[in-house]
Motif scaffolding. Structure first.
Motif, mmCIF file in Angstrom:
data_model
loop_
_atom_site.group_PDB
_atom_site.id
_atom_site.type_symbol
_atom_site.label_atom_id
_atom_site.label_comp_id
_atom_site.label_asym_id
_atom_site.label_seq_id
_atom_site.Cartn_x
_atom_site.Cartn_y
_atom_site.Cartn_z
ATOM 1 N N LEU A 179 49.978 38.873 8.505
ATOM 2 C CA LEU A 179 50.230 37.329 9.033
ATOM 3 C C LEU A 179 49.638 36.398 7.012
ATOM 4 O O LEU A 179 50.060 35.617 6.832
ATOM 5 N N SER A 180 48.202 36.782 6.749
ATOM 6 C CA SER A 180 47.983 36.824 5.721
ATOM 7 C C SER A 180 48.451 37.328 4.400
ATOM 8 O O SER A 180 48.450 36.279 3.530
ATOM 9 N N LEU A 181 49.238 38.456 3.691
ATOM 10 C CA LEU A 181 49.935 38.493 3.598
ATOM 11 C C LEU A 181 50.894 37.933 3.299
ATOM 12 O O LEU A 181 51.256 37.061 2.045
ATOM 13 N N SER B 219 51.826 35.020 -0.160
ATOM 14 C CA SER B 219 53.643 35.412 -0.885
ATOM 15 C C SER B 219 54.234 33.910 -0.931
ATOM 16 O O SER B 219 54.312 33.664 -1.456
ATOM 17 N N LEU B 220 53.966 33.398 0.594
ATOM 18 C CA LEU B 220 54.345 31.846 -0.041
ATOM 19 C C LEU B 220 53.533 31.099 -0.266
ATOM 20 O O LEU B 220 54.197 29.786 -1.130
#
Length: 58
Positions: free
Chosen positions: A37-39, A43-44
């Motif tokens: 979720l962090s990655l 990316s967003l």
């Protein structure tokens, strides 16, 4: 065919039905989920439209 006489020794081998330990797998699953979720959030954030993209189009 499974009868009551055949089923009793089979159930005796199964055990109490409680998993002993296993917290390492749970923490690993949480780490993988939060890391993913962090990655994805990173990316967003990196792909967000910003002022730099509007200025370069002109």
């Amino acid at each position: 065919m499974i009868t009551a006489l055949n089923l009793s020794p089979l159930l005796a081998q199964v055990g109490s039905g409680r998993i002993q330990g296993g917290w390492e797998y749970i923490w690993a699953a949480y780490l993988i989920a939060w890391g993913s979720l962090s990655l994805y959030a990173l990316s967003l954030w990196l792909r967000r439209p910003g002022q730099a993209s509007h200025d370069s189009k002109e």
